[in-house]
Design a protein around this motif. Structure first.
Motif: not given
Length: 70
Positions: A9-11, A13-15, A17-18, A21, A69
């Motif tokens: 889930q962290t991967k 979520y971070e994917f 966001q990145a 961006k 997000v």
């Protein structure tokens, strides 16, 4: 709010966001799969669904790039 995310889930979520961006728009489920080397869209969908339930993202149904997000 503080949530305990699984490593996957962290991967995801971070994917998301990145990706947003860099590209200034949300990734599709296929792009999440490709970016994180998931075998199926169902894996991406499952993790986004969990993030949505936690209130970390919203999803506009019927839109290919509807992930936001919060």
């Amino acid at each position: 709010m503080h949530f305990k995310l699984s490593p996957a889930q962290t991967k995801v979520y971070e994917f998301i966001q990145a990706f947003m961006k860099v590209h200034k728009f949300a990734p599709t489920y296929n792009e999440i799969c490709e970016g994180l080397e998931f075998k199926s869209r169902a894996s991406a969908f499952k993790h986004v669904k969990k993030l949505r339930a936690m209130g970390l993202v919203s999803v506009r149904e019927g839109s290919a790039r509807g992930i936001r997000v919060r």
